[in-house]
Design a protein around this motif. Sequence first.
Motif, PDB file in Angstrom:
ATOM      1  N   VAL A 126      65.998  60.344  19.960  1.00 42.47           N
ATOM      2  CA  VAL A 126      66.371  60.509  18.549  1.00 42.47           C
ATOM      3  C   VAL A 126      66.609  59.144  17.917  1.00 42.47           C
ATOM      4  CG1 VAL A 126      68.080  61.442  16.946  1.00 42.47           C
ATOM      5  CG2 VAL A 126      67.375  62.788  18.922  1.00 42.47           C
ATOM      6  N   ASN A 127      67.295  58.275  18.634  1.00 43.98           N
ATOM      7  CA  ASN A 127      67.599  56.949  18.093  1.00 43.98           C
ATOM      8  C   ASN A 127      66.322  56.160  17.816  1.00 43.98           C
ATOM      9  OD1 ASN A 127      70.034  55.263  17.510  1.00 43.98           O
ATOM     10  ND2 ASN A 127      68.983  53.829  18.858  1.00 43.98           N
ATOM     11  N   ASP A 128      65.396  56.197  18.763  1.00 45.04           N
ATOM     12  CA  ASP A 128      64.125  55.488  18.576  1.00 45.04           C
ATOM     13  C   ASP A 128      63.356  56.053  17.385  1.00 45.04           C
ATOM     14  OD1 ASP A 128      64.721  53.939  20.770  1.00 45.04           O
ATOM     15  OD2 ASP A 128      63.423  55.046  22.155  1.00 45.04           O
ATOM     16  N   ALA A 129      63.325  57.379  17.289  1.00 50.47           N
ATOM     17  CA  ALA A 129      62.604  58.024  16.188  1.00 50.47           C
ATOM     18  C   ALA A 129      63.270  57.734  14.853  1.00 50.47           C
ATOM     19  CB  ALA A 129      62.532  59.530  16.419  1.00 50.47           C
ATOM     20  N   PHE A 130      64.601  57.684  14.857  1.00 46.94           N
ATOM     21  CA  PHE A 130      65.321  57.381  13.619  1.00 46.94           C
ATOM     22  C   PHE A 130      64.937  56.004  13.093  1.00 46.94           C
ATOM     23  CE2 PHE A 130      68.767  54.998  11.646  1.00 46.94           C
ATOM     24  CZ  PHE A 130      68.984  55.758  10.506  1.00 46.94           C
ATOM     25  N   TYR A 131      64.988  54.992  13.952  1.00 43.59           N
ATOM     26  CA  TYR A 131      64.714  53.637  13.478  1.00 43.59           C
ATOM     27  C   TYR A 131      63.254  53.454  13.075  1.00 43.59           C
ATOM     28  CZ  TYR A 131      69.411  52.037  14.235  1.00 43.59           C
ATOM     29  OH  TYR A 131      70.776  51.875  14.119  1.00 43.59           O
ATOM     30  N   THR A 168      61.121  65.588  13.418  1.00 42.67           N
ATOM     31  CA  THR A 168      59.703  65.946  13.498  1.00 42.67           C
ATOM     32  C   THR A 168      59.003  65.091  14.547  1.00 42.67           C
ATOM     33  OG1 THR A 168      59.623  66.627  11.175  1.00 42.67           O
ATOM     34  CG2 THR A 168      57.528  66.061  12.219  1.00 42.67           C
ATOM     35  N   THR A 169      59.335  63.808  14.563  1.00 46.94           N
ATOM     36  CA  THR A 169      58.714  62.869  15.501  1.00 46.94           C
ATOM     37  C   THR A 169      58.937  63.273  16.952  1.00 46.94           C
ATOM     38  OG1 THR A 169      58.920  61.027  13.943  1.00 46.94           O
ATOM     39  CG2 THR A 169      58.688  60.463  16.276  1.00 46.94           C
ATOM     40  N   ILE A 170      60.128  63.791  17.253  1.00 47.03           N
ATOM     41  CA  ILE A 170      60.421  64.173  18.640  1.00 47.03           C
ATOM     42  C   ILE A 170      60.117  65.649  18.897  1.00 47.03           C
ATOM     43  CG2 ILE A 170      62.153  62.368  18.897  1.00 47.03           C
ATOM     44  CD1 ILE A 170      64.311  64.555  18.624  1.00 47.03           C
ATOM     45  N   GLY A 171      59.510  66.309  17.913  1.00 47.45           N
ATOM     46  CA  GLY A 171      59.094  67.696  18.086  1.00 47.45           C
ATOM     47  C   GLY A 171      60.230  68.697  18.113  1.00 47.45           C
TER      48      GLY A 171
END
Length: 218
Positions: free
Chosen positions: A46-51, A87-90
């Motif tokens: 989540v953190n990676d997708a957030f940034y 959405t990025t992490i499905g």
Amino acid sequence: MGQFDAVPKVIFFDAVGTLFGVRDSVGHVYAALAQIYGVTVDPTAVNDAFYTSFKAAPPIAFPGIAAEQIVMHEFEWWKAIAHQTFTTIGAVEQFSDFDRFFDHLYDHFATAKPWFIYEDTFPTLDYWRNQGVDIGLISNFDSRVHQVLRALGLTRYFDSITISTEVGAAKPSMAIFTAALRKHNCAAHQAWHVGDSRKEDYGGAIATGLRGFWLQRL
């Protein structure tokens, strides 16, 4: 003119990453609240997708927008980032009511709970206050920064608070630094700015004529 004063007339600080930061990580906060709504996700993912989503978003500034519409635009700006993150992490389809989750998330970040104050923040602000130097905040946050500052006991230190959504320009734009300087009737060479972003804080300050300090938090 053109030379910096040994002691500034005003010293500006960035907010997030400079005076206070997110406990654990944004990903941990998002994941913990998602769990309340029955959605289990990996905080690191989540953190990676957030940034990734955050960096891809347009600047959080809304030039030409009426003042009464700013809060709504802030909300929608952050909601788009949160939606893209999941959405990025499905995981976005796992929410039965994403809007309800995001309402909770947005309000949560207006409280003291997800934040911690760096140990040098109060001593630094006390030092400059005791020197008789004006203190200002320049931030690419949003209107919630006022609530966060109150919750963290920081409001009393600031003679001015300048945020990108109110100015219609985000750091590193010269416009937001110029707007902050006007509040103190201060020339750029009389002011310092401290922040954790080399581009937004240091670069923006230097380009506007302030003395810039790049604070590298570990």
